[in-house]
Design an enzyme around this catalytic site. Structure first.
Site, mmCIF file in Angstrom:
data_model
loop_
_atom_site.group_PDB
_atom_site.id
_atom_site.type_symbol
_atom_site.label_atom_id
_atom_site.label_comp_id
_atom_site.label_asym_id
_atom_site.label_seq_id
_atom_site.Cartn_x
_atom_site.Cartn_y
_atom_site.Cartn_z
ATOM 1 N N ARG A 96 29.886 0.340 -40.595
ATOM 2 C CA ARG A 96 29.611 -1.093 -40.606
ATOM 3 C C ARG A 96 28.861 -1.524 -39.346
ATOM 4 N NH1 ARG A 96 34.032 -5.956 -40.448
ATOM 5 N NH2 ARG A 96 34.202 -5.168 -38.321
ATOM 6 N N ASP A 127 26.727 -0.846 -54.989
ATOM 7 C CA ASP A 127 27.157 -1.285 -53.664
ATOM 8 C C ASP A 127 26.108 -1.047 -52.585
ATOM 9 O OD1 ASP A 127 28.627 -2.083 -51.476
ATOM 10 O OD2 ASP A 127 30.398 -0.909 -51.946
ATOM 11 N N HIS A 155 36.316 -3.027 -55.369
ATOM 12 C CA HIS A 155 37.008 -1.854 -54.811
ATOM 13 C C HIS A 155 38.482 -1.852 -55.231
ATOM 14 C CE1 HIS A 155 33.364 -1.113 -52.680
ATOM 15 N NE2 HIS A 155 33.500 -2.157 -51.892
ATOM 16 N N HIS A 197 24.467 -4.807 -52.604
ATOM 17 C CA HIS A 197 23.933 -5.386 -51.371
ATOM 18 C C HIS A 197 22.516 -4.831 -51.243
ATOM 19 C CE1 HIS A 197 28.042 -6.499 -50.458
ATOM 20 N NE2 HIS A 197 28.423 -5.240 -50.347
ATOM 21 N N GLU A 205 39.832 -2.408 -49.764
ATOM 22 C CA GLU A 205 38.937 -1.255 -49.752
ATOM 23 C C GLU A 205 39.418 -0.177 -48.797
ATOM 24 O OE1 GLU A 205 34.194 -0.179 -48.892
ATOM 25 O OE2 GLU A 205 34.915 -2.238 -48.684
ATOM 26 N N ARG A 239 39.834 -11.045 -45.005
ATOM 27 C CA ARG A 239 39.690 -11.004 -43.545
ATOM 28 C C ARG A 239 38.543 -11.895 -43.069
ATOM 29 N NH1 ARG A 239 37.349 -6.093 -45.220
ATOM 30 N NH2 ARG A 239 35.195 -5.820 -44.480
#
Length: 471
Positions: A94, A335, A284, A70, A250, A221
């Site tokens: 997050r 990541d 993950h 990312h 994860e 999700r």
């Protein structure tokens, strides 16, 4: 020099002689590496004389694909290391990431990615899979050019010369069962139809650059079952061989929520509801039970391991012995980029296994007793598969992506080649033991520095400073 780097035109054929090189079958002596004008290896032959070819400054190892990135998150790496809740976790991290993502502009994304990709090349990565979920403007509305942020990433890859797999992310919900997205996710959300239009737009642009295009359903999700099914069908119609990457299992909270929603664990649900095969990368996959390890490995999917990020976020420890016992394929990614160093990801993966099993040298295998050799070959193989590109090591037909270790580095000097690689992975990651990095037969890193190091670093720092000064 910048123009020479950014060009995607074919280069001249080339040759390099290595006293030692790590081939797909193991270490070999006196290796002549030859490639054609397209940057494809035409011959890799042991037991040869230099015959006038330039000599590598140390052992040559295959370039490492980075299977999960990312890019924009590199700009806030290290800035979330403070206690902000009674129990900080992935979920509190997050929230901070969302605040940052809400402010970053297309120009800043390009500057951050350019600096990051140059840094990756200096650290031994020769290709990257960009898990791209930042799609829209800060108000959540599409840009005039819906591909604007994807194009910024493609330009960054082209300028730096890193091999590229672009994985636009499908993101539609805030939780299992199709919960409405929250405010922090407004820049990520796309309909399945708009995603497929984006893929059609990007496909010829990626092909012209030599990049690979795939799809990343963000997670179970974030993509309802109908959206996942429709997106996969649409992708198959566009490119049946395209790579598919997904975040999965994860966090233990994610597993518990999936059980509450479906009665199944995430990996088990995915295997039962999608045609998971060798095109897939399960990013993950940290929390699987024994049956999931067995079934997921048998599918041929790659386990996308990001050891330093998983440690930073407190995710848990992947069971590498169980995966390898099931003959599973794996690779590494950086990541969130709290660490940008291919060797350090391998070190962290091995050390996490030692802590979990209370044993040493866990990643050795029957063919390679040297941990660094075994892990490098395995991670290159898995990373190449996940990227959907011919970058699987030093063998004719693969791209001429390789790394030259610095035989004069204090951690490596005077050692046999296999021990040099071992010291590179386990003893030198705080100081660069890489002399040169080649991608598609072109030098991108010389004497340890990317050819755009100064300008890319300055632009990265300026973009980060602007972001931190933005209310």
């Amino acid at each position: 020099m910048a123009e020479a780097i950014s060009s995607s035109a074919a280069s001249a054929p080339g040759r390099l002689f290595a006293a030692d090189a790590l081939l797909r079958a193991g270490w070999a002596r006196d290796v002549l590496i030859e490639w054609n004008a397209s940057g494809e290896l035409s011959a890799v032959t042991a037991g040869r004389r230099p015959d006038g070819a330039p000599r590598a400054a140390g052992p040559v190892i295959p370039g490492m694909p980075n299977l999960h990135s990312h890019a924009f998150q590199r700009a806030f790496a290290g800035l979330t290391e403070f206690r902000g809740a009674t129990e900080d976790s992935f979920w509190s991290w997050r929230t901070l990431m969302y605040r940052f993502a809400a402010r970053v502009s297309p120009a800043q994304v390009e500057a951050i990615a350019t600096g990051l990709y140059a840094e990756m090349l200096e650290a031994g990565y020769t290709a990257v899979c960009e898990f791209h979920y930042l799609h829209h403007d800060s108000d959540g509305l599409p840009y005039a050019d819906d591909a604007e942020l994807a194009l910024a990433l493609l330009r960054a890859a082209r300028r730096t010369g890193i091999g590229f797999t672009l994985l636009p992310v499908l993101y539609q919900a805030s939780g299992f069962g199709g919960l409405a997205p929250n405010e922090g996710q407004r820049r990520f959300v796309r309909s399945t139809e708009s995603m497929l239009r984006l893929l059609e737009r990007l496909r010829p642009l990626c092909a012209a650059q030599g990049a690979r295009l795939g799809l990343a359903p963000h997670s179970l999700r974030a993509v309802p079952a109908d959206g996942l099914r429709e997106a996969l069908a649409g992708l198959r119609a566009i490119d049946a061989a395209a790579p598919v990457h997904i975040h999965i299992a994860e966090q233990t909270a994610e597993v518990e929520a999936c059980l509450a929603w479906s009665g199944q664990r995430p990996v088990a649900w995915l295997l039962d509801h999608a045609e998971v095969d060798a095109r897939w990368c399960l990013v993950h996959a940290t929390h699987m039970d024994a049956d999931e390890y067995r079934r997921a490995a048998a599918s041929g999917a790659v386990a996308g391991l990001c050891p330093t990020t998983e440690a930073n976020l407190g995710d848990g420890i992947f069971d590498l012995p169980a995966w390898r016992a099931a003959q599973g394929v794996w690779g590494i990614g950086s990541d969130s980029h709290v660490c940008v160093n291919a060797a350090e990801e391998l070190l962290m993966l091995e050390y996490s296994q030692r802590l979990a099993t209370r044993q040493r040298n866990v990643a050795a295998d029957g063919a390679q007793a040297q941990i660094a050799t075994a892990m490098t070959l395995a991670a290159v193989r898995g990373g190449a598969q996940a990227s959907g590109r011919a970058v699987a090591g030093l063998q004719a037909g693969q791209q001429a992506d390789f790394v030259v270790l610095d035989a004069a580095h204090p951690a490596l000097a005077g050692l046999p080649a296999a021990d040099m690689l071992s010291s590179h992975v386990f003893a030198s990651h705080r100081s660069n033991a890489i002399d040169a990095v080649w991608v598609a037969g072109r030098p991108r890193v010389v004497a340890g520095r990317h050819l755009l190091h100064d300008s890319a670093t300055a632009a990265f720092v300026a973009a980060r400073t602007q972001l931190l000064d933005t209310p």
